[in-house]
Structures are given as C-alpha cells and as structure tokens.
Design a protein around this motif. Structure first.
Motif, PDB file in Angstrom:
ATOM      1  N   MET A   1       0.861  -1.171   0.000  1.00  0.00           N
ATOM      2  CA  MET A   1       0.000   0.000   0.000  1.00  0.00           C
ATOM      3  C   MET A   1       0.901   1.225   0.000  1.00  0.00           C
ATOM      4  O   MET A   1       1.763   1.363   0.842  1.00  0.00           O
ATOM      5  N   SER A   2       0.681   2.095  -0.941  1.00  0.00           N
ATOM      6  CA  SER A   2       1.556   3.237  -1.082  1.00  0.00           C
ATOM      7  C   SER A   2       1.238   4.352  -0.092  1.00  0.00           C
ATOM      8  O   SER A   2       2.135   4.965   0.462  1.00  0.00           O
ATOM      9  N   GLU A 108      -7.314  -0.496   0.799  1.00  0.00           N
ATOM     10  CA  GLU A 108      -6.652  -0.831  -0.467  1.00  0.00           C
ATOM     11  C   GLU A 108      -7.682  -1.142  -1.560  1.00  0.00           C
ATOM     12  O   GLU A 108      -7.546  -0.679  -2.692  1.00  0.00           O
ATOM     13  N   ARG A 109      -8.726  -1.898  -1.219  1.00  0.00           N
ATOM     14  CA  ARG A 109      -9.786  -2.180  -2.205  1.00  0.00           C
ATOM     15  C   ARG A 109     -10.454  -0.898  -2.666  1.00  0.00           C
ATOM     16  O   ARG A 109     -10.700  -0.698  -3.856  1.00  0.00           O
ATOM     17  N   ASP A 110     -10.748  -0.013  -1.726  1.00  0.00           N
ATOM     18  CA  ASP A 110     -11.391   1.256  -2.079  1.00  0.00           C
ATOM     19  C   ASP A 110     -10.501   2.077  -3.006  1.00  0.00           C
ATOM     20  O   ASP A 110     -10.983   2.728  -3.920  1.00  0.00           O
ATOM     21  N   ARG A 111      -9.211   2.036  -2.776  1.00  0.00           N
ATOM     22  CA  ARG A 111      -8.286   2.806  -3.615  1.00  0.00           C
ATOM     23  C   ARG A 111      -8.121   2.202  -5.005  1.00  0.00           C
ATOM     24  O   ARG A 111      -7.695   2.893  -5.917  1.00  0.00           O
ATOM     25  N   GLN A 112      -8.473   0.932  -5.167  1.00  0.00           N
ATOM     26  CA  GLN A 112      -8.383   0.282  -6.472  1.00  0.00           C
ATOM     27  C   GLN A 112      -9.574   0.623  -7.362  1.00  0.00           C
ATOM     28  O   GLN A 112      -9.520   0.389  -8.566  1.00  0.00           O
ATOM     29  N   LYS A 113     -10.630   1.160  -6.786  1.00  0.00           N
ATOM     30  CA  LYS A 113     -11.818   1.485  -7.555  1.00  0.00           C
ATOM     31  C   LYS A 113     -11.503   2.651  -8.490  1.00  0.00           C
ATOM     32  O   LYS A 113     -10.686   3.508  -8.166  1.00  0.00           O
ATOM     33  N   GLY A 116     -11.662   5.990  -6.958  1.00  0.00           N
ATOM     34  CA  GLY A 116     -10.912   6.126  -5.719  1.00  0.00           C
ATOM     35  C   GLY A 116     -11.760   6.366  -4.496  1.00  0.00           C
ATOM     36  O   GLY A 116     -11.249   6.602  -3.421  1.00  0.00           O
TER      37      GLY A 116
END
Length: 165
Positions: A1-2, A108-113, A116
């Motif tokens: 995770m960045s 992380e899942r939310d950021r992959q959408k 965002g």
C-alpha cells in the motif's frame, strides 16, 4: 500500500494495558503511552502493513515517536514489553496485521476502484430548488374587492380561515 491509512483502530484503556504500564515502568516515564500511540500512528501513516524495515528502522521509529533519550533505548523497551517484534533488521508492530489487517485491506480495495472513492454509489445531485408558488390567499376573491365587503367577509369566514357554513 503506497499511502497510509486515513485512520486506525485504537481500543479504550490503552494507557492501562499491561504492556503499556510495563513500558511506563521500564522507561520510568508516566506518559510513555504517548510513545505507543505515536508508534501506531507511524505504522498507520507510513507502514500500513505494520512493518518498518531497513538499517535505519530503529532511528526511524524513535524519531517518529519523538524519543529524546538514549538511542535504541525506546525500541529496546518496546521489544522487551512485547509491543514491537524484531525480525532481522525489520520490526513489526505487535498484532498490527491482526488488529488492522481488515481495515488495511478495505482501504486498499477502495483505492483500487476507478474513482478512488468508497463503494457506495453517489446519488445524482438533486436539481436546484424551484421557486415556490405563492401561498394561497386565505381570503376568497370576492372578499378582496374592497372595504365595502369588509362586514360580509368577517361574517363568512371564521378566525382560523375556514369558511362559515
């Protein structure tokens, strides 16, 4: 995770937890619970997986916790009381994956959408409110004719605006 976490879980009673009170006693510092919260904040913002790696990990951690004592003493105390685990030249915040893992995975899942954002769909914005029509006149049209009908109006309408039968 960045990127770091926007928040992390903290249970009530942290200052009275046995490991935290042991840290206070070991360091002879009654406010040592602040070091624990700063450790967790560092993990949440800079190391969301709970791992701090590298040759300068001790320095990085102590700097993040604003330690002003002897170099390496705070990390050693955290290791001794069990709030930090050492694996070679890397440190793991004790139980971080267990306590924060589900939250890290969701972020992380939310950021992959694509957008965002969180998974909830945003509703189409409501149109701007239209000008409200003028409220109905409580008086009948014939009563607005003038003063000559004043007595007739008073006799046909009740004080609450209802028409008399």
């Amino acid at each position: 995770m960045s990127d770091g976490l926007p928040w992390f879980k903290v249970y009530t009673g942290v200052p009275d937890h046995r490991k935290v009170t042991a840290l206070m006693a070991l360091l002879n510092e009654p406010l040592a619970d602040a070091y624990v919260l700063r450790l967790w904040d560092h993990a949440g913002s800079k190391a969301p997986d709970g791992w701090v790696r590298g040759k300068a990990a001790t320095f990085t951690l102590e700097r993040a916790m604003r330690w002003q004592g002897k170099k390496g003493a705070l990390v050693a105390a955290l290791l001794e009381v069990g709030l930090l685990e050492q694996h070679g030249d890397a440190f793991l915040v004790h139980d971080w994956p267990k306590e924060q893992g589900a939250h890290v995975a969701k972020v992380e899942r939310d950021r992959q959408k694509p957008d965002g954002r969180k998974g909830r769909l945003r509703a189409v914005p409501a149109p701007p409110p239209q000008e409200s029509p003028a409220p109905p006149d409580p008086l009948p049209p014939e009563s607005r004719a003038g003063d000559e009908r004043e007595t007739e109006r008073e006799s046909r309408w009740l004080p609450n605006g209802e028409r008399r039968e």
